[in-house]
Write an enzyme that holds these catalytic residues in place. Structure first.
Site, short mmCIF file in Angstrom:
data_model
loop_
_atom_site.label_atom_id
_atom_site.label_comp_id
_atom_site.label_asym_id
_atom_site.label_seq_id
_atom_site.Cartn_x
_atom_site.Cartn_y
_atom_site.Cartn_z
CE LYS A 135 44.79 55.69 -7.76
NZ LYS A 135 44.93 54.51 -6.88
CG HIS A 174 47.48 51.62 0.63
ND1 HIS A 174 46.37 51.57 1.44
CD2 HIS A 174 47.10 52.33 -0.47
CE1 HIS A 174 45.36 52.20 0.86
NE2 HIS A 174 45.77 52.67 -0.30
#
Length: 362
Positions: free
Chosen positions: A165, A295
């Site tokens: 992230k 995903h």
């Protein structure tokens, strides 16, 4: 073979690590909505969909409203999906509509595999026996050393790439963290995920600051409904773009493909509406020579990828696989590769006692 019975259940599963957080999310639970379908010959199939803790009751209500439209009709997933989508689409072509349809569609593909005694990959048309994974984590809260440790562990475990992230208040802190990872793992393939958290100027600044880091892709730098914004970012950055987990229809994906603003196609098999539309996205992406890099829901996504020619990796979200959530029995991962079980259907055995323990009742 016709649909005889359909049953649904909603469960709220606490995250094993407590809380997930990124630029725009704070998640404490994953909602799982299961669909159990029985055909008139006794064959059964189980499907599911998911949320990041919000909207499960809405999806359940939509599915229960759909139930009378399903009973008595052919159990073939493609025909059911398209008719059910037309029935629900006035509530929106994607989003809650496609999340609900995923549970039905996955159950029907599982049922069809069980009926023909074929693994899902063989039913769809197998092109490989295993799929390489990449390590992914909800790690914006970790220190630079901690996230470097995480990536190094994925590399040593045989994963093909890693994703971390980004989105610290100061972009220089992101650069520092990524530099630390690069020092630790060298040129091991490394992607970053901004979770739609930046404005257009912030995304341009970050992409320019990251350029020397040789990133695999920059994921969801801005809102995913802003196709034009991604086109303008493309003009100002050489980093490949990854997106798709928050796209819900084939038409949305196609808009990105035709504007050349997506390099890694990160379709979520739940959010896009199940296996039927997932394969349509994969075929369309193949026409543009783009790799599928799905995903979440690794245990199902990677199985489906065994029937998709255009593949990069499947995402292994540390702390967020169905196995780690306690929802299903463990699935085989060997040296960073997912190897689907050689059993009929999708091979996911749900822990019914665990789901019932966390069931959401009215």
């Amino acid at each position: 073979m016709k649909i005889q019975d359909v049953q649904f259940q909603l469960s709220r599963i606490p995250l094993p690590g407590g809380t997930w957080g990124d630029q725009i999310h704070t998640v404490t639970h994953i909602e799982i909505i299961t669909a159990d379908i029985t055909a008139d010959d006794g064959t059964k199939g189980v499907g599911f969909t998911h949320t990041s803790g919000v909207g499960g009751r809405t999806i359940l209500a939509m599915l229960e409203e759909l139930r009378p439209q399903l009973i008595g009709r052919s159990a073939h997933p493609r025909s059911v999906w398209h008719d059910a989508w037309h029935y629900l689409r006035d509530s929106g072509p994607g989003g809650v509509t496609t999340l609900a349809l995923a549970a039905i569609d996955i159950a029907l593909w599982d049922l069809l595999g069980n009926h023909h005694k074929l693994p899902l990959a063989d039913l769809l048309g197998r092109v490989r026996d295993r799929v390489h994974l990449y390590g992914s984590g909800i790690n914006l809260h970790l220190s630079a050393d901690e996230v470097a440790d995480q990536v190094e562990n994925w590399k040593n475990s045989g994963y093909g790439a890693a994703k971390v992230k980004v989105g610290k208040p100061d972009v220089e802190e992101d650069v520092e963290r990524l530099t630390k990872i690069r020092e630790r793992v060298g040129q091991f393939p490394l992607a970053v995920d901004a979770n739609q958290g930046w404005t257009q100027p912030q995304a341009i600044i970050a992409a320019n600051r990251f350029e020397h880091l040789n990133l695999l892709w920059l994921e969801e730098p801005i809102r995913t409904d802003d196709v034009e914004g991604h086109r303008r970012l493309r003009e100002r950055s050489r980093i490949p773009l990854g997106l798709g987990e928050n796209l819900y229809t084939l038409q949305q994906f196609n808009q990105y493909f035709i504007t050349d603003t997506c390099d890694f196609v990160q379709t979520d098999v739940g959010r896009v509406g199940g296996i039927t539309p997932y394969m349509a996205v994969a075929d369309t992406a193949r026409a543009f020579n783009l790799p599928m890099t799905p995903h979440f829901i690794m245990e199902l996504s990677a199985h489906v990828l065994c029937a998709v020619p255009n593949v990069s990796w499947a995402e292994m979200t540390e702390g967020g696989t169905l196995t780690e959530l306690g929802v299903i029995e463990p699935q085989p991962i060997v040296d960073g590769w997912f190897v689907p079980r050689d059993v009929p259907g999708h091979g996911l055995n749900f822990d019914r006692d665990f789901l019932t323990k966390h069931e959401v009742t009215r």
